[in-house]
Design a protein around this motif. Sequence first.
Motif, PDB file in Angstrom:
ATOM      1  N   UNK A  59       0.813  -1.213   0.000  1.00 42.09           N
ATOM      2  CA  UNK A  59       0.000   0.000   0.000  1.00 42.09           C
ATOM      3  C   UNK A  59       0.853   1.273   0.000  1.00 42.09           C
ATOM      4  N   UNK A  60       2.110   1.153   0.375  1.00 40.06           N
ATOM      5  CA  UNK A  60       2.998   2.316   0.468  1.00 40.06           C
ATOM      6  C   UNK A  60       3.803   2.539  -0.801  1.00 40.06           C
ATOM      7  N   UNK A  61       3.747   1.624  -1.742  1.00 36.93           N
ATOM      8  CA  UNK A  61       4.542   1.739  -2.954  1.00 36.93           C
ATOM      9  C   UNK A  61       4.161   3.004  -3.723  1.00 36.93           C
ATOM     10  N   UNK A  62       5.174   3.716  -4.202  1.00 36.80           N
ATOM     11  CA  UNK A  62       4.954   4.934  -4.970  1.00 36.80           C
ATOM     12  C   UNK A  62       4.616   6.140  -4.127  1.00 36.80           C
ATOM     13  N   UNK A  63       4.724   6.024  -2.800  1.00 31.58           N
ATOM     14  CA  UNK A  63       4.369   7.127  -1.901  1.00 31.58           C
ATOM     15  C   UNK A  63       5.518   7.414  -0.936  1.00 31.58           C
ATOM     16  N   UNK A  64       5.516   8.609  -0.403  1.00 31.22           N
ATOM     17  CA  UNK A  64       6.356   8.893   0.758  1.00 31.22           C
ATOM     18  C   UNK A  64       5.657   8.290   1.967  1.00 31.22           C
ATOM     19  N   UNK A  65       6.404   7.631   2.818  1.00 33.42           N
ATOM     20  CA  UNK A  65       5.799   6.962   3.962  1.00 33.42           C
ATOM     21  C   UNK A  65       6.678   7.084   5.193  1.00 33.42           C
ATOM     22  N   UNK A  66       6.028   7.034   6.346  1.00 31.16           N
ATOM     23  CA  UNK A  66       6.722   6.936   7.629  1.00 31.16           C
ATOM     24  C   UNK A  66       6.186   5.700   8.342  1.00 31.16           C
ATOM     25  N   UNK A  67       7.056   4.733   8.574  1.00 32.45           N
ATOM     26  CA  UNK A  67       6.715   3.554   9.371  1.00 32.45           C
ATOM     27  C   UNK A  67       7.304   3.800  10.758  1.00 32.45           C
ATOM     28  N   UNK A  68       6.424   3.850  11.730  1.00 36.57           N
ATOM     29  CA  UNK A  68       6.822   4.333  13.057  1.00 36.57           C
ATOM     30  C   UNK A  68       6.466   3.297  14.125  1.00 36.57           C
ATOM     31  N   UNK A  69       7.470   2.620  14.653  1.00 37.58           N
ATOM     32  CA  UNK A  69       7.258   1.623  15.698  1.00 37.58           C
ATOM     33  C   UNK A  69       7.246   2.295  17.075  1.00 37.58           C
ATOM     34  N   UNK A  70       6.397   1.765  17.951  1.00 38.73           N
ATOM     35  CA  UNK A  70       6.396   2.220  19.350  1.00 38.73           C
ATOM     36  C   UNK A  70       6.242   0.983  20.240  1.00 38.73           C
ATOM     37  N   UNK A  71       6.692   1.051  21.504  1.00 39.02           N
ATOM     38  CA  UNK A  71       6.744  -0.161  22.329  1.00 39.02           C
ATOM     39  C   UNK A  71       5.401  -0.830  22.593  1.00 39.02           C
ATOM     40  N   UNK A  72       4.403  -0.054  23.064  1.00 41.97           N
ATOM     41  CA  UNK A  72       3.167  -0.736  23.462  1.00 41.97           C
ATOM     42  C   UNK A  72       2.038   0.247  23.716  1.00 41.97           C
ATOM     43  N   UNK A  73       0.813  -0.256  23.542  1.00 40.88           N
ATOM     44  CA  UNK A  73      -0.367   0.478  23.985  1.00 40.88           C
ATOM     45  C   UNK A  73      -0.366   0.571  25.513  1.00 40.88           C
ATOM     46  N   UNK A  74      -1.155   1.486  26.040  1.00 36.36           N
ATOM     47  CA  UNK A  74      -1.349   1.627  27.480  1.00 36.36           C
ATOM     48  C   UNK A  74      -0.036   1.846  28.226  1.00 36.36           C
ATOM     49  N   UNK A  75       0.825   2.670  27.639  1.00 38.40           N
ATOM     50  CA  UNK A  75       2.071   3.051  28.295  1.00 38.40           C
ATOM     51  C   UNK A  75       2.065   4.564  28.467  1.00 38.40           C
ATOM     52  N   UNK A  76       3.218   5.151  28.710  1.00 34.80           N
ATOM     53  CA  UNK A  76       3.263   6.558  29.108  1.00 34.80           C
ATOM     54  C   UNK A  76       3.663   7.488  27.966  1.00 34.80           C
ATOM     55  N   UNK A  77       4.811   7.248  27.361  1.00 33.44           N
ATOM     56  CA  UNK A  77       5.304   8.122  26.296  1.00 33.44           C
ATOM     57  C   UNK A  77       4.567   7.846  24.978  1.00 33.44           C
ATOM     58  N   UNK A  78       4.194   6.590  24.754  1.00 34.04           N
ATOM     59  CA  UNK A  78       3.619   6.197  23.450  1.00 34.04           C
ATOM     60  C   UNK A  78       2.385   7.007  23.051  1.00 34.04           C
ATOM     61  N   UNK A  79       1.399   7.204  23.947  1.00 40.82           N
ATOM     62  CA  UNK A  79       0.244   7.989  23.508  1.00 40.82           C
ATOM     63  C   UNK A  79       0.591   9.443  23.195  1.00 40.82           C
ATOM     64  N   UNK A  80       1.624   9.980  23.839  1.00 43.74           N
ATOM     65  CA  UNK A  80       2.017  11.356  23.524  1.00 43.74           C
ATOM     66  C   UNK A  80       2.587  11.439  22.121  1.00 43.74           C
ATOM     67  N   UNK A  81       3.358  10.433  21.718  1.00 41.01           N
ATOM     68  CA  UNK A  81       3.912  10.412  20.362  1.00 41.01           C
ATOM     69  C   UNK A  81       2.811  10.252  19.314  1.00 41.01           C
ATOM     70  N   UNK A  82       1.895   9.327  19.572  1.00 39.92           N
ATOM     71  CA  UNK A  82       0.810   9.087  18.618  1.00 39.92           C
ATOM     72  C   UNK A  82      -0.062  10.325  18.489  1.00 39.92           C
ATOM     73  N   UNK A  83      -0.372  10.965  19.617  1.00 38.22           N
ATOM     74  CA  UNK A  83      -1.202  12.175  19.591  1.00 38.22           C
ATOM     75  C   UNK A  83      -0.503  13.307  18.854  1.00 38.22           C
ATOM     76  N   UNK A  84       0.791  13.453  19.040  1.00 42.39           N
ATOM     77  CA  UNK A  84       1.541  14.505  18.351  1.00 42.39           C
ATOM     78  C   UNK A  84       1.551  14.257  16.846  1.00 42.39           C
ATOM     79  N   UNK A  85       1.735  12.999  16.449  1.00 44.02           N
ATOM     80  CA  UNK A  85       1.705  12.667  15.030  1.00 44.02           C
ATOM     81  C   UNK A  85       0.331  12.970  14.443  1.00 44.02           C
TER      82      UNK A  85
END
Length: 204
Positions: free
Chosen positions: A32-58
């Motif tokens: 689905x990403x072919x021919x496009x600019x893409x960002x694949x962004x891994x994060x450790x886990x749901x229901x953690x502390x920093x992860x929701x802040x990163x997802x919300x900022x994105x």
Amino acid sequence: MSTTLVMRRMPEFELDAYDAASGHYTTVSSQQLQGKWAVVCFYPADFTFVCPTEIAAMNAHLDELTALGVVVVPISGDTKFSHKRFVETEPLLNHLKLTMGADNTGNVARKFGVWNEQEGVALRGRFIINPDGVVVAEETVADSVGRSVVELIRQIEAWQHAYRTGEVCPANWRKGKKTLPVNTDMEEMTGNVGKYVTLEEILA
């Protein structure tokens, strides 16, 4: 042999996913990403502390990223069901529009080199991929510090300019700042970059 994915093709993958915009389960894939600019962004886990802040900022910058033609795919080792519950309960994720990949075996994170076998979670690995399917930038950090979406956007704009023009972008480059036209002036510029751009311009 280098373990970096930079200048190599993005690993192929297909994952179950949760589409927060529609509230439905779906899939995400490298195809689905072919021919496009893409960002694949891994994060450790749901229901953690920093992860929701990163997802919300994105998510807060998603319109800006979409305007740049960028597809963003956040991925963790949680299931699609966990993603749904996470989005429904975490206040920071109200109005989330991202589709979240469920890499519950860790196999995709392993392909990208960011799976922490000891902890059983992904590291904070972020990959910028160009329309040719080639990884042009990667950033991997430990779990205690979140990443900057503003810096991500700056890098994407720089990579898009370089991809389009063949010019290169000096440190701290932003739209409207001076680039280095090595595609036409490489010999003249070699050893004389300071004649084209000053330190003050770089730091401004």
